[in-house]
Scaffold this motif. Structure first.
Motif, PDB file in Angstrom:
ATOM      1  N   UNK A 131       0.831  -1.210   0.000  1.00 12.74           N
ATOM      2  CA  UNK A 131       0.000   0.000   0.000  1.00 12.74           C
ATOM      3  C   UNK A 131       0.857   1.247   0.000  1.00 12.74           C
ATOM      4  N   UNK A 132       1.936   1.225   0.751  1.00 13.99           N
ATOM      5  CA  UNK A 132       2.879   2.359   0.788  1.00 13.99           C
ATOM      6  C   UNK A 132       3.429   2.629  -0.607  1.00 13.99           C
ATOM      7  N   UNK A 133       3.800   1.582  -1.324  1.00 13.61           N
ATOM      8  CA  UNK A 133       4.339   1.748  -2.676  1.00 13.61           C
ATOM      9  C   UNK A 133       3.272   2.252  -3.639  1.00 13.61           C
ATOM     10  N   UNK A 134       2.033   1.772  -3.490  1.00 16.33           N
ATOM     11  CA  UNK A 134       0.941   2.252  -4.341  1.00 16.33           C
ATOM     12  C   UNK A 134       0.691   3.742  -4.125  1.00 16.33           C
ATOM     13  N   UNK A 135       0.740   4.179  -2.891  1.00 17.94           N
ATOM     14  CA  UNK A 135       0.514   5.587  -2.576  1.00 17.94           C
ATOM     15  C   UNK A 135       1.688   6.460  -3.001  1.00 17.94           C
ATOM     16  N   UNK A 136       2.878   5.886  -2.981  1.00 18.11           N
ATOM     17  CA  UNK A 136       4.079   6.682  -3.236  1.00 18.11           C
ATOM     18  C   UNK A 136       4.228   7.062  -4.704  1.00 18.11           C
ATOM     19  N   UNK A 137       3.483   6.386  -5.580  1.00 14.75           N
ATOM     20  CA  UNK A 137       3.593   6.652  -7.011  1.00 14.75           C
ATOM     21  C   UNK A 137       2.984   7.997  -7.372  1.00 14.75           C
ATOM     22  N   UNK A 138       1.879   8.366  -6.752  1.00 16.60           N
ATOM     23  CA  UNK A 138       1.168   9.592  -7.100  1.00 16.60           C
ATOM     24  C   UNK A 138       1.017  10.542  -5.937  1.00 16.60           C
ATOM     25  N   UNK A 139      -0.140  11.232  -5.910  1.00 13.99           N
ATOM     26  CA  UNK A 139      -0.368  12.278  -4.917  1.00 13.99           C
ATOM     27  C   UNK A 139      -0.633  11.746  -3.520  1.00 13.99           C
ATOM     28  N   UNK A 140      -0.909  10.461  -3.394  1.00 18.13           N
ATOM     29  CA  UNK A 140      -1.271   9.904  -2.099  1.00 18.13           C
ATOM     30  C   UNK A 140      -0.086   9.695  -1.171  1.00 18.13           C
ATOM     31  N   UNK A 141       1.076  10.197  -1.541  1.00 22.66           N
ATOM     32  CA  UNK A 141       2.237  10.120  -0.655  1.00 22.66           C
ATOM     33  C   UNK A 141       1.968  10.834   0.671  1.00 22.66           C
ATOM     34  N   UNK A 142       1.008  11.748   0.678  1.00 21.49           N
ATOM     35  CA  UNK A 142       0.643  12.439   1.914  1.00 21.49           C
ATOM     36  C   UNK A 142       0.146  11.432   2.951  1.00 21.49           C
ATOM     37  N   UNK A 143      -0.524  10.377   2.508  1.00 20.99           N
ATOM     38  CA  UNK A 143      -1.011   9.360   3.437  1.00 20.99           C
ATOM     39  C   UNK A 143       0.142   8.537   4.017  1.00 20.99           C
ATOM     40  N   UNK A 144       1.191   8.345   3.233  1.00 20.81           N
ATOM     41  CA  UNK A 144       2.356   7.635   3.748  1.00 20.81           C
ATOM     42  C   UNK A 144       3.012   8.426   4.887  1.00 20.81           C
ATOM     43  N   UNK A 145       3.126   9.722   4.693  1.00 21.78           N
ATOM     44  CA  UNK A 145       3.794  10.565   5.691  1.00 21.78           C
ATOM     45  C   UNK A 145       3.007  10.619   6.993  1.00 21.78           C
ATOM     46  N   UNK A 146       1.689  10.775   6.893  1.00 26.70           N
ATOM     47  CA  UNK A 146       0.880  10.972   8.101  1.00 26.70           C
ATOM     48  C   UNK A 146       0.356   9.667   8.705  1.00 26.70           C
ATOM     49  N   UNK A 147       0.386   8.563   7.951  1.00 28.68           N
ATOM     50  CA  UNK A 147      -0.186   7.318   8.482  1.00 28.68           C
ATOM     51  C   UNK A 147       0.658   6.075   8.216  1.00 28.68           C
ATOM     52  N   UNK A 148       0.909   5.746   6.951  1.00 26.79           N
ATOM     53  CA  UNK A 148       1.485   4.441   6.613  1.00 26.79           C
ATOM     54  C   UNK A 148       2.867   4.231   7.212  1.00 26.79           C
ATOM     55  N   UNK A 149       3.730   5.251   7.183  1.00 28.28           N
ATOM     56  CA  UNK A 149       5.071   5.104   7.778  1.00 28.28           C
ATOM     57  C   UNK A 149       4.970   4.619   9.222  1.00 28.28           C
ATOM     58  N   UNK A 150       4.106   5.274   9.986  1.00 26.65           N
ATOM     59  CA  UNK A 150       3.979   4.938  11.409  1.00 26.65           C
ATOM     60  C   UNK A 150       3.258   3.619  11.619  1.00 26.65           C
ATOM     61  N   UNK A 151       2.293   3.298  10.767  1.00 22.18           N
ATOM     62  CA  UNK A 151       1.594   2.028  10.947  1.00 22.18           C
ATOM     63  C   UNK A 151       2.498   0.844  10.629  1.00 22.18           C
ATOM     64  N   UNK A 152       3.402   0.999   9.696  1.00 19.57           N
ATOM     65  CA  UNK A 152       4.371  -0.074   9.414  1.00 19.57           C
ATOM     66  C   UNK A 152       5.292  -0.264  10.617  1.00 19.57           C
ATOM     67  N   UNK A 153       5.708   0.848  11.211  1.00 18.00           N
ATOM     68  CA  UNK A 153       6.547   0.746  12.422  1.00 18.00           C
ATOM     69  C   UNK A 153       5.754   0.135  13.572  1.00 18.00           C
ATOM     70  N   UNK A 154       4.498   0.523  13.688  1.00 16.43           N
ATOM     71  CA  UNK A 154       3.666   0.050  14.795  1.00 16.43           C
ATOM     72  C   UNK A 154       3.453  -1.459  14.739  1.00 16.43           C
ATOM     73  N   UNK A 155       3.129  -1.971  13.556  1.00 16.82           N
ATOM     74  CA  UNK A 155       2.798  -3.390  13.457  1.00 16.82           C
ATOM     75  C   UNK A 155       4.039  -4.276  13.519  1.00 16.82           C
ATOM     76  N   UNK A 156       5.220  -3.684  13.307  1.00 15.28           N
ATOM     77  CA  UNK A 156       6.462  -4.450  13.446  1.00 15.28           C
ATOM     78  C   UNK A 156       7.097  -4.264  14.817  1.00 15.28           C
ATOM     79  N   UNK A 157       6.480  -3.451  15.652  1.00 15.71           N
ATOM     80  CA  UNK A 157       6.979  -3.220  17.011  1.00 15.71           C
ATOM     81  C   UNK A 157       6.331  -4.242  17.939  1.00 15.71           C
ATOM     82  N   UNK A 158       7.040  -5.299  18.250  1.00 18.22           N
ATOM     83  CA  UNK A 158       6.475  -6.385  19.032  1.00 18.22           C
ATOM     84  C   UNK A 158       6.201  -5.994  20.478  1.00 18.22           C
TER      85      UNK A 158
END
Length: 500
Positions: A370-397
């Motif tokens: 999903x991060x890669x799909x968003x990063x292609x176009x204008x939806x990179x804003x969602x990566x900055x405000x949500x996806x980056x942190x959610x990837x860190x969150x779900x990998x934080x045991x």
């Protein structure tokens, strides 16, 4: 999952006097003290209210809603409010008691309300109050924030206007103006400045847009069976391969860049895990829909599908109850994408439950995709405000172990069993009944036409037989006429011979 704070209410003449307790919620009980009216509630972050001035106020015929800093307070009255009579609404905040005081004008009481007043029955009489059916319609609420003034303490200071400085993003950790990504935010979101719109306003806007965009005819087309384009397999029969967890080199690189430093893995101070988990489920439900609808072949529409089905992204909207997350997913999946079928959406929720139960590695991979799909176009804003942190969150045991995901799956399953079509607010039951009546009518018409055609065919065969008889009789007559002519000719010839 909702945190309950009880608003105290008293009716005096044509005024409704409210006391809104803003004291921090007790972690043990999830409720503030003392008790109060049962027709009120508070839903929101467990964080402490810091800026009381940071509020947003809405009024309906029987409902009063105020979003104060990080929490939403709701009150339902048995007396009708006089919204037209409000010119200025004065709020008083007692910073020692942590209570907000205000008075709302009501219309003159009718006979039923006067009878309650005479019997001294208060609105916090649960049995009486619950007997009154007055559902909340977000689309009919009137925003009166600009009419409000607040006095922040009780030492006779001047009244000041309310302000809008609301948080947004992952765990509501972002503040102020949204970052410039050199894109037109209108193309990817309905909220241009999330810091200027309270979460309540975002929810109201979403509800209004969904009710406007819902297509009754499109839902009817997919009610009986999915309208599947030619050459495509039936996505309802697709089984997701949750064992597909192998990361590509690009995904491994992205995961490393997002988690390589210890400070990256730190969660915001006093973050609300319920809010974070609800946001995660909102994103995962949209992912499951896209995977099922494309049979796991992501296409050019996948980025759009995964964002528009996620109000956490599309409206920067926080959630504090899994029930609200599932209902919002159901509504949006029946309004915007290709397949608008209730059972299909239910399959997607079941997919999400199965993924949470035992496939955390699959979840990580899907968030990276999903991060890669968003990063292609204008939806990179969602990566900055949500996806980056959610990837860190779900990998934080530490904060999100496998047992926590299993608990989420269990809770989500219970919510799914308790949600029906009537809860979506789209009138699906009435719409389906209307469709069935139309189908029955069409069947009767088709049957009637078939009978008429059969009768016409029988009549046609009878007319053909009559025509054949008439034809034969005509030929017989013509034959007789011809014989008579020949016989007359012979007689005339014989008579002429005799004359000679």
């Amino acid at each position: 999952m909702s945190n309950i704070l009880k608003i105290i209410c008293e009716y005096s003449g044509n005024l409704c006097e409210l006391q809104v307790p803003l004291k921090k919620i007790s972690p043990a009980t999830g409720a503030a003290e003392p008790g109060g009216s049962s027709n009120s509630s508070c839903i929101g972050s467990g964080r402490e209210i810091v800026n009381v001035r940071n509020s947003d106020v809405f009024l309906g015929d029987y409902h009063f809603l105020i979003y104060v800093d990080v929490r939403l307070f709701k009150f339902r009255s048995y007396r009708r409010f006089d919204a037209k009579d409000i010119k200025n609404l004065m709020l008083f905040y007692n910073n020692k008691q942590h209570v907000l005081f205000l008075q709302l004008p009501c219309l003159p009481a009718n006979e039923e309300e006067e009878r309650r007043d005479n019997r001294k029955i208060r609105s916090n009489d649960k049995k009486l109050f619950n007997s009154i059916e007055r559902p909340l319609d977000l689309g009919k609420l009137k925003r009166i924030t600009d009419l409000c003034r607040i006095q922040l303490n009780d030492d006779n200071q001047d009244f000041v206007k309310l302000e809008a400085k609301f948080d947004y993003g992952f765990a509501s950790k972002f503040h102020g103006k949204i970052r410039n990504f050199e894109c037109d935010l209108k193309n990817i979101s309905r909220i241009m400045e999330p810091s200027k719109a309270s979460p309540l306003q975002r929810s109201i806007d979403r509800n209004i847009h969904e009710m406007r965009d819902f297509s009754r005819e499109q839902y009817k087309l997919n009610f009986v069976e999915l309208q599947i384009p030619d050459g495509h397999d039936n996505p309802a029969l697709f089984n997701i391969n949750f064992k597909d967890t192998t990361l590509t080199s690009d995904e491994e690189s992205l995961l490393h860049n997002l988690t390589c430093k210890p400070e990256m893995m730190k969660m915001p101070k006093d973050f609300d895990q319920v809010e974070v988990d609800c946001g995660l489920i909102s994103i995962l439900l949209a992912i499951c829909y896209d995977i099922r609808s494309t049979t796991n072949e992501a296409n050019c529409e996948s980025g759009w599908t995964r964002s528009i089905l996620t109000p956490t992204l599309y409206y920067f909207e926080p959630f504090y109850r899994l029930r609200d997350v599932v209902i919002s997913f159901y509504r949006r999946s029946l309004i915007y994408p290709l397949y608008r079928n209730y059972e299909f959406s239910r399959h997607c929720v079941e997919d999400c439950i199965q993924a949470l139960q035992m496939h955390s590695e699959w979840l990580v991979k899907q968030l990276l995709i999903t991060h890669e799909l968003f990063n292609v176009g204008e939806r990179a804003v969602f990566n900055y405000y949500y996806l980056d942190d959610y990837i860190r969150y779900i990998t934080n045991m530490t904060v999100c172990p496998a047992t926590h995901l299993q608990t989420l799956a269990y809770n989500l399953k219970n919510v799914l069993l308790d949600i029906f079509k009537k809860h979506l607010g789209l009138g699906l039951t009435d719409l389906e009944s209307e469709l069935l009546r139309e189908l029955i009518t069409d069947i009767h018409i088709a049957s009637s036409n078939s009978e008429d055609e059969s009768e016409d065919q029988e009549d046609g065969e009878g007319e053909a037989d009559d025509a054949g008889t008439e034809s034969c009789e005509s030929e017989f007559c013509n034959s007789n006429e011809s014989s008579d002519t020949e016989e007359n000719s012979v007689i005339e010839k014989q008579m002429n011979e005799l004359k000679l």
